[in-house]
Design an enzyme around this catalytic site. Structure first.
Site, PDB file in Angstrom:
ATOM      1  CB  SER A  50      -0.894   0.015   1.241  1.00 31.29           C
ATOM      2  OG  SER A  50      -0.083   0.153   2.409  1.00 31.29           O
ATOM      3  CG  ASP A  82      -4.076  -2.373  -1.588  1.00 29.16           C
ATOM      4  OD1 ASP A  82      -5.033  -2.486  -2.373  1.00 29.16           O
ATOM      5  OD2 ASP A  82      -4.215  -2.302  -0.347  1.00 29.16           O
ATOM      6  CG  ASP A 104      -8.870   3.716  -5.418  1.00 28.20           C
ATOM      7  OD1 ASP A 104      -9.885   4.038  -6.083  1.00 28.20           O
ATOM      8  OD2 ASP A 104      -8.865   3.627  -4.179  1.00 28.20           O
ATOM      9  CB  ILE A 255      -6.710 -10.331   4.473  1.00 32.87           C
ATOM     10  CG1 ILE A 255      -7.962 -11.100   4.015  1.00 32.87           C
ATOM     11  CG2 ILE A 255      -6.511 -10.471   5.978  1.00 32.87           C
ATOM     12  CD1 ILE A 255      -7.847 -12.600   4.133  1.00 32.87           C
ATOM     13  CG  ASP A 256      -3.717  -4.003   5.856  1.00 31.75           C
ATOM     14  OD1 ASP A 256      -2.842  -4.509   6.591  1.00 31.75           O
ATOM     15  OD2 ASP A 256      -3.663  -2.811   5.493  1.00 31.75           O
TER      16      ASP A 256
END
Length: 309
Positions: A50, A82, A104, A255-256
């Site tokens: 991320s 991400d 994004d 999943i974080d």
């Protein structure tokens, strides 16, 4: 084995109704815990980085750690960006050797989201890299993602079809009720499975992605709170909902938060029970083991992605 893309992994997952786990990584112990679990379960992995991880650990370090994980495990592993916030960030990660990137641009109007995503797709595909994009907006806070509940929006199925056709994107992250962070629901957890079914029907095989899909296990929340933490009212996505989504076109589950909670719970307990401990190995080790146990459970009992390697 070199890094792989998610293309073949998703094709197999879609046909057989399971999902690939996409786990956020920030340091060596997190990567080791995830990969050790996948080795035992014989599961492919997506390890994703991320904006917060890039700032904290430097992408060069994380990429080398992921390469070490491949050398150690022999597993098919995707290195994924991400929530890439711009074309420039996605381009940099493609150039740095990532095999998958997410653009994004979901906070922009549809036409602008399409234009930005298409530009990323054209560059990434020319370099053999796959692209994930997002349509709709998940509420919640996680790293650089901060969306209020009033600004959240579910994915429109007709817009999803238009988006995929015009961008050529490889997978699509959709909003059906999940959210980022540890506080996903203020009341009863609920996902819009009718919306998911319609999106899957219209997209005819395009892999779907579920963000904000941590369970927020009461076990880890309680452990944190019992050993000095303050995490009141945390609530995640029930595991049976994740399993159902994986049978309806969702091929990637992010999943974080569960990783953070598992590691923090173990570290808090170790330091609480052994206050004289100042050796990082003696508290990071239990944190790594907690991640391993949690990821094994996800792979075997929630995602169904075991015995594939």
């Amino acid at each position: 084995m070199p890094l792989v893309t998610s293309k073949d992994l998703f094709e197999k997952a879609y046909k057989k109704d399971y999902a690939i786990g996409a786990f956020n990584v920030n340091n060596m112990e997190i990567i080791q815990g995830i990969v050790d679990a996948a080795k035992e379960e014989r599961s492919p992995l997506i390890l994703q980085v991320s904006a917060g991880a890039r700032k904290y650990a430097n992408p060069v370090y994380l990429k080398k750690l992921v390469e070490a994980a491949i050398e150690d495990s022999g597993l098919p592993i995707v290195l994924h960006l991400d929530h890439g916030e711009s074309f420039e960030v996605c381009k940099q990660c493609v150039d740095d050797g990532f095999t998958s990137v997410m653009i994004d641009a979901s906070h922009h109007p549809l036409a602008e989201n399409i234009a930005i995503t298409k530009k990323v797709v054209e560059y990434a595909h020319a370099h053999g890299v796959v692209v994930e994009a997002e349509l709709g907006r998940l509420a919640g806070i996680e790293d650089a993602v901060n969306v209020s509940e009033k600004d959240a929006a579910f994915t429109n199925p007709d817009e999803a079809l238009e988006f995929v056709e015009k961008t050529g994107v490889d997978s699509l992250a959709i909003a059906i009720g999940t959210s980022h962070g540890a506080y996903k629901f203020s009341g009863e957890p609920k996902l819009d499975f009718d919306r998911l079914k319609e999106i899957d029907h219209k997209l005819k095989g395009t892999p779907l992605v579920l963000h904000g899909a941590s369970t927020v296990s009461a076990e880890f929340v309680d452990l944190c709170n019992q050993h000095g933490g303050t995490i009141p009212g945390a609530q995640g996505v029930p595991e049976e909902m994740i399993r159902k989504a994986a049978s309806m076109g969702v091929c990637k589950v992010n999943i974080d938060t569960d990783l953070r909670l598992a590691m923090t719970a173990a570290i808090r307990r170790e330091l609480y029970e052994n206050p004289s401990n100042f050796d990082p190995r003696k508290y990071l080790g239990p944190g790594r083991e907690a991640i391993k146990r949690m990821v094994q459970h996800k792979l075997a009992n929630v995602l169904g992605s075991t015995n594939l390697v």
